[in-house]
Write an enzyme that holds these catalytic residues in place. Structure first.
Site: not given
Length: 227
Positions: A72, A145, A156, A158, A174
């Site tokens: 991703r 993400g 997807g 979290a 991140c």
């Protein structure tokens, strides 16, 4: 409104679930299966996007928490107990869909937070869902993400319900220094993880425009193999 087959796996190893995603994405690309929503929780793991700066953003040695490189976008993030993790595997088209797909997932979390009395919002410069706290910067309550290949989505969101925030100490989540991390329980919301999961599933059905039906993983894998 297309069918969205929901598969629940309360606790599944991240790398095994990644194998599930890869199998289902390849099958969806060939129209062997319908759209699928995996709703899961993982043991503690850090995931590093394809452009992650590990030297900068993995800040502490945590041999008990593996770092798994994935495909991703984005940098390093955390998955663990107390999170609702949702992976929509959907045929969305080939052009101009990534932003809309991300926003649909963010919107689902924003709506669920609102239903629980928490005001959440987007930050245009940083994907995910955020809330204001007494800290100098907003706090992220949900990471998002994605990767889209041949028009099919992978990865997807979290959503932090009641996570061990000490597990975030080994990374800069991140790669964002202008923000912290929070969860529903840290905001004073007492809700069982399974209830939060069902709220996310139902709301993703709305924002992703999917007709939710129970999914069976074995049947989906059989269909993916042409059985």
């Amino acid at each position: 409104m297309a069918e969205l087959h929901v598969v629940r796996a309360p606790l599944i190893d991240y790398e095994r679930c990644l194998e599930w995603q890869n199998t289902l994405v390849a099958a969806r690309q060939r129209d062997l299966i319908p759209d699928v929503l995996l709703a899961v929780t993982h043991p503690p793991v850090y995931t590093a996007g394809k452009h992650a700066d590990l030297a900068k953003n993995v800040t502490g040695l945590r041999p008990d928490i593996p770092v798994v490189p994935i495909d991703r976008g984005g940098d390093v993030t955390y998955h663990g107990p107390g999170q609702v993790v949702a992976y929509p595997i959907m045929k969305r088209g080939r052009r101009g869909v990534a932003k809309a797909h991300v926003e649909a997932m963010e919107e689902a979390v924003i709506r669920v937070c609102a239903d629980l009395g928490v005001t959440a919002f987007r930050r245009p410069e940083y994907p995910g869902v955020w809330v204001d706290t007494n800290e100098p910067f907003p706090a992220k309550i949900c990471a998002v993400g994605v990767r889209i290949t041949e028009g099919v989505t992978k990865h997807g969101l979290a959503f932090n319900v009641a996570v061990n925030r000490d597990d975030y100490a080994g990374i800069i989540p991140c790669g964002i220094t202008e923000g912290t991390v929070t969860s529903l329980d840290a905001l004073g919301v007492d809700i069982h993880l399974e209830i939060a999961r069902e709220m996310i599933i139902d709301t993703l059905g709305e924002t992703l425009n999917g007709y939710l039906i129970p999914g069976n993983l074995d049947d989906l894998f059989d269909a993916a193999q042409g059985v």
